[in-house]
Design a protein around this motif. Structure first.
Motif, PDB file in Angstrom:
ATOM      1  N   ASN A  27       0.815  -1.210   0.000  1.00  0.00           N
ATOM      2  CA  ASN A  27       0.000   0.000   0.000  1.00  0.00           C
ATOM      3  C   ASN A  27       0.856   1.271   0.000  1.00  0.00           C
ATOM      4  O   ASN A  27       0.403   2.314  -0.451  1.00  0.00           O
ATOM      5  N   TYR A  30       1.883   1.140  -3.893  1.00  0.00           N
ATOM      6  CA  TYR A  30       0.693   1.299  -4.744  1.00  0.00           C
ATOM      7  C   TYR A  30      -0.430   1.886  -3.892  1.00  0.00           C
ATOM      8  O   TYR A  30      -1.167   1.159  -3.242  1.00  0.00           O
ATOM      9  N   ASP A  32      -3.318   3.160  -4.423  1.00  0.00           N
ATOM     10  CA  ASP A  32      -4.734   2.972  -4.761  1.00  0.00           C
ATOM     11  C   ASP A  32      -5.322   1.631  -4.343  1.00  0.00           C
ATOM     12  O   ASP A  32      -6.528   1.439  -4.439  1.00  0.00           O
ATOM     13  N   ILE A  33      -4.494   0.689  -3.887  1.00  0.00           N
ATOM     14  CA  ILE A  33      -5.059  -0.622  -3.551  1.00  0.00           C
ATOM     15  C   ILE A  33      -5.604  -0.627  -2.130  1.00  0.00           C
ATOM     16  O   ILE A  33      -5.176   0.149  -1.277  1.00  0.00           O
ATOM     17  N   THR A  34      -6.548  -1.510  -1.920  1.00  0.00           N
ATOM     18  CA  THR A  34      -7.100  -1.757  -0.585  1.00  0.00           C
ATOM     19  C   THR A  34      -6.869  -3.228  -0.268  1.00  0.00           C
ATOM     20  O   THR A  34      -6.486  -4.002  -1.147  1.00  0.00           O
ATOM     21  N   THR A  37      -8.859  -5.316  -2.645  1.00  0.00           N
ATOM     22  CA  THR A  37      -8.438  -5.374  -4.048  1.00  0.00           C
ATOM     23  C   THR A  37      -7.005  -5.875  -4.221  1.00  0.00           C
ATOM     24  O   THR A  37      -6.525  -6.027  -5.347  1.00  0.00           O
ATOM     25  N   CYS A  38      -6.340  -6.144  -3.130  1.00  0.00           N
ATOM     26  CA  CYS A  38      -4.920  -6.493  -3.144  1.00  0.00           C
ATOM     27  C   CYS A  38      -4.608  -7.692  -4.046  1.00  0.00           C
ATOM     28  O   CYS A  38      -3.734  -7.617  -4.906  1.00  0.00           O
ATOM     29  N   ASP A  40      -6.350  -9.181  -6.463  1.00  0.00           N
ATOM     30  CA  ASP A  40      -6.631  -8.932  -7.874  1.00  0.00           C
ATOM     31  C   ASP A  40      -5.556  -8.035  -8.482  1.00  0.00           C
ATOM     32  O   ASP A  40      -5.113  -8.250  -9.613  1.00  0.00           O
ATOM     33  N   PHE A  41      -5.136  -7.029  -7.737  1.00  0.00           N
ATOM     34  CA  PHE A  41      -4.098  -6.126  -8.197  1.00  0.00           C
ATOM     35  C   PHE A  41      -2.791  -6.883  -8.433  1.00  0.00           C
ATOM     36  O   PHE A  41      -2.130  -6.708  -9.469  1.00  0.00           O
TER      37      PHE A  41
END
Length: 120
Positions: A27, A30, A32-34, A37-38, A40-41
């Protein structure tokens, strides 16, 4: 009295629980990730050729970086290297151990050059 010796391990992250454990570091790289969503990202980044590595002290991550191979796998681009500010080790020590380990790994894989974008 048995004295426990701390163990440092340089590890390529491959499984979901490793990525979830590394989320606080990811985080920082990157924004923008949560947590939701980690994974999938990470899957998307891996399809783009990125690999993720961590330096563990015992069972805790003390540094994390993402890398991407460039120019027919001769150059490695380190997108970000983040260290744990709460570690018992100095930031400089962690970065040196991590970068030395990463450099050894990539040269064993045939890379000629490593470029580091960001040390956090």
């Amino acid at each position: 009295m048995i004295m426990k010796v701390p163990v440092e391990n340089f590890v390529q992250l491959n499984v979901s629980h490793q990525f979830l454990q590394s989320f606080p570091f990811l985080n920082h790289i990157y924004k923008d990730i949560t947590l939701d969503t980690c994974l999938d990202f990470i899957s998307t980044k891996q399809k783009q050729g990125y690999q993720f590595f961590a330096l563990y002290h015992d069972t805790h991550i003390v540094a994390l970086a993402s890398i991407n191979w460039c120019m027919e796998r001769k150059n490695v681009y380190v997108q970000g290297l983040i260290t744990d500010p709460c570690s018992v080790f100095s930031d400089q020590y962690i970065k040196k151990v991590f970068l030395d380990s990463l450099y050894e790994w990539i040269t064993n894989k045939g890379a000629d050059f490593m470029q580091v974008e960001c040390l956090v």
